[in-house]
Design a protein around this motif. Structure first.
Motif, short mmCIF file in Angstrom:
data_model
loop_
_atom_site.label_atom_id
_atom_site.label_comp_id
_atom_site.label_asym_id
_atom_site.label_seq_id
_atom_site.Cartn_x
_atom_site.Cartn_y
_atom_site.Cartn_z
N ASP A 62 0.84 -1.21 0.00
CA ASP A 62 0.00 0.00 0.00
C ASP A 62 0.87 1.26 0.00
N HIS A 63 1.96 1.22 0.78
CA HIS A 63 2.85 2.38 0.81
C HIS A 63 3.54 2.57 -0.54
N LEU A 64 3.95 1.46 -1.17
CA LEU A 64 4.60 1.58 -2.48
C LEU A 64 3.63 2.08 -3.53
N ASP A 65 2.39 1.62 -3.48
CA ASP A 65 1.37 2.11 -4.43
C ASP A 65 1.26 3.62 -4.32
N ARG A 66 1.17 4.11 -3.09
CA ARG A 66 0.99 5.57 -2.88
C ARG A 66 2.24 6.32 -3.35
N PHE A 67 3.42 5.75 -3.05
CA PHE A 67 4.68 6.39 -3.45
C PHE A 67 4.75 6.52 -4.97
N VAL A 165 -0.30 13.67 -2.50
CA VAL A 165 1.10 13.35 -2.82
C VAL A 165 1.90 13.69 -1.57
N LYS A 166 2.43 12.68 -0.91
CA LYS A 166 3.08 12.91 0.39
C LYS A 166 4.28 13.85 0.17
N ASN A 167 4.29 14.96 0.91
CA ASN A 167 5.22 16.04 0.56
C ASN A 167 5.86 16.70 1.77
N HIS A 169 5.91 20.02 2.27
CA HIS A 169 5.40 21.39 2.46
C HIS A 169 4.71 21.47 3.84
N TRP A 170 5.52 21.55 4.87
CA TRP A 170 5.02 21.48 6.23
C TRP A 170 4.96 22.84 6.93
N GLY A 171 5.17 23.94 6.18
CA GLY A 171 5.19 25.26 6.81
C GLY A 171 3.92 25.55 7.60
N ASP A 172 2.77 25.19 7.04
CA ASP A 172 1.50 25.44 7.73
C ASP A 172 1.40 24.61 9.02
N MET A 173 1.87 23.36 8.94
CA MET A 173 1.70 22.48 10.10
C MET A 173 2.69 22.83 11.21
N VAL A 174 3.88 23.25 10.82
CA VAL A 174 4.86 23.65 11.84
C VAL A 174 4.38 24.93 12.54
N THR A 198 -9.17 19.23 8.34
CA THR A 198 -8.40 18.47 7.36
C THR A 198 -7.54 17.44 8.10
N GLU A 199 -6.29 17.78 8.37
CA GLU A 199 -5.36 16.83 8.99
C GLU A 199 -4.34 17.59 9.82
N GLY A 200 -3.43 16.87 10.46
CA GLY A 200 -2.42 17.52 11.29
C GLY A 200 -1.04 17.03 10.91
N PRO A 201 -0.03 17.49 11.66
CA PRO A 201 1.36 17.15 11.32
C PRO A 201 1.65 15.65 11.45
N GLY A 202 1.46 14.96 10.32
CA GLY A 202 1.77 13.53 10.27
C GLY A 202 0.61 12.62 10.58
N PHE A 203 -0.62 13.14 10.57
CA PHE A 203 -1.74 12.24 10.90
C PHE A 203 -3.06 12.65 10.26
N ASN A 204 -3.93 11.67 10.11
CA ASN A 204 -5.35 11.90 9.78
C ASN A 204 -6.13 11.91 11.09
N SER A 259 -4.65 9.09 13.38
CA SER A 259 -4.08 7.84 12.84
C SER A 259 -2.84 8.17 12.04
N SER A 260 -1.80 7.35 12.27
CA SER A 260 -0.53 7.58 11.57
C SER A 260 0.34 6.33 11.64
N THR A 261 1.18 6.18 10.62
CA THR A 261 2.20 5.14 10.65
C THR A 261 3.11 5.34 11.87
N ALA A 262 3.27 6.61 12.29
CA ALA A 262 4.12 6.91 13.44
C ALA A 262 3.29 6.88 14.73
C1 LIG Z 1 0.17 15.10 6.36
C2 LIG Z 1 -0.06 13.68 6.75
N1 LIG Z 1 -1.31 13.22 6.87
C3 LIG Z 1 -1.57 11.95 7.24
C4 LIG Z 1 -0.54 11.06 7.52
C5 LIG Z 1 -0.86 9.64 7.92
O1 LIG Z 1 -0.57 8.74 6.90
P1 LIG Z 1 -0.18 7.23 7.18
O2 LIG Z 1 -1.27 6.63 7.97
O3 LIG Z 1 -0.04 6.62 5.82
O4 LIG Z 1 1.10 7.27 7.95
C6 LIG Z 1 0.78 11.49 7.36
C7 LIG Z 1 1.86 10.55 7.63
O5 LIG Z 1 3.01 10.88 7.76
C8 LIG Z 1 1.04 12.82 6.98
O6 LIG Z 1 2.29 13.28 6.83
#
Ligand SMILES: Cc1ncc(COP(=O)(O)O)c(C=O)c1O
Length: 308
Positions: A62-67, A165-167, A169-174, A198-204, A259-262
């Motif tokens: 799933d991660h490779l598909d998104r990449f 597209v995982k990117n 551009h984190w200026g808004d989130m920082v 919407t979302e937060g720094p690294g998570f849904n 929710s996050s991979t981290a």
């Molecule tokens: C902006 C943003 N939204 C959501 C997520 C959560 O995605 P995932 O569950 O694939 O880690 C991430 C993960 O790093 C992220 O950077």
């Protein structure tokens, strides 16, 4: 008086992680990228992060598909195919010996020829790294839940930077995170500037509203953890609405989690000045968090690593 003998520490130089750069594996502390790479100079890059837990990748395909989808949308080309990338990622992990790891694959625009500035003339570069697993909130912190604020900084418009597209551009989130820290909150979620979450720094984000889970459909990365949560919730016959979630609805929610991979499924128990539910992690959140970690033993999701 006997002299204390100093015992040299046994150390593994790659225990802190391994990187793959220009065909070479290096200890993470020695990893260097070219300073002229537009991935660094212009955030012209896409990446993905897959977790390793108990010696196996979780949902690697799933991660490779998104990449690869992101690479296509940015008009880039990876110098390695999917199987080669799988091999490189596994090698970064196995060289480090990490059983729980945060594994990142990165494709940058690369460097233009001297004097050039046409992105089409850049040779795209692939990097990878494996480091010890990263938590947005530690398991101890998750027991109590996180304190969140809703940022006054809107998320970058999706028409400008495609959030699917995982990117970088984190200026808004920082900016939002500093707003949260200034108010003694742990984290932040951003709106679209029109009152929708919407979302937060690294998570849904998910909200339980009267027994139904709601998560934003647009303006977000299509998280792999989000996808797992949706599947798990549906297996419990919990209805999931992938749609709009207003700031007002979020403030009235019975439960909130991110929710996050981290870190997986992480409870939010306070939103600004108010407790969510009874102020502790909610029952559906805890159930889904348990199911999420249990899924890490399910061969349907796991690609085992050969540590040789
Ligand atoms: C902006 C943003 N939204 C959501 C997520 C959560 O995605 P995932 O569950 O694939 O880690 C991430 C993960 O790093 C992220 O950077």
């Amino acid at each position: 008086m006997s002299q204390r003998q100093s015992v040299p520490e046994l150390s593994n130089p790659v225990a802190d992680g391994t990187a793959f750069i220009d065909g070479e594996y290096t200890p993470i502390a020695e990893a260097r990228i070219p300073i002229t790479d537009w991935g660094f100079l212009r955030s012209d890059v896409t990446y993905d992060v897959v977790a390793v837990w108990g010696g196996g990748f979780f949902r690697l395909d799933d991660h490779l598909d998104r990449f690869f989808r992101g690479i296509g949308k940015l008009h880039m080309q990876a110098p390695h195919d999917r199987d080669e990338i799988k091999g490189i990622l596994a090698e970064c992990v196995s060289r480090s010996g990490l059983r729980e790891a945060y594994v990142e694959m990165i494709l940058t625009r690369g460097t233009p020829p001297p004097g050039g500035r046409d992105p089409r003339t850049c040779e795209n570069r692939f990097y990878a790294l494996a480091i010890p697993y990263v938590w947005i909130a530690s398991p101890e912190k998750q027991e109590q839940g996180l304190h969140m604020t809703i940022s006054s900084v809107p998320r970058i418009a999706p028409e400008s930077v495609d959030p699917t597209v995982k990117n970088f551009h984190w200026g808004d989130m920082v900016k939002g995170l500093f707003e949260a820290y200034d108010q003694d909150r742990d984290t932040v979620v951003l709106t679209d500037g029109k009152g929708n979450i919407t979302e937060g720094p690294g998570f849904n984000l998910f909200a339980n509203i009267d027994g139904r889970l709601v998560t934003p459909a647009s303006g977000v990365l299509l998280g792999i953890t989000r996808k797992t949560v949706i599947e798990l919730a549906e297996s419990l016959n919990v209805k999931v609405d992938v749609g709009t979630l207003t700031e007002a609805e979020l403030r009235q929610a019975d439960e909130i989690f991110i929710s996050s991979t981290a870190g997986g499924v992480m409870p939010i128990t306070r939103l600004d000045d108010n407790a969510i539910g009874d102020g502790g992690p909610g029952p559906l959140t805890l159930r889904l968090r348990q199911m999420y970690w249990d899924a890490h033993d399910d061969d349907k999701y796991v690609t085992r690593i050969d540590y040789r």
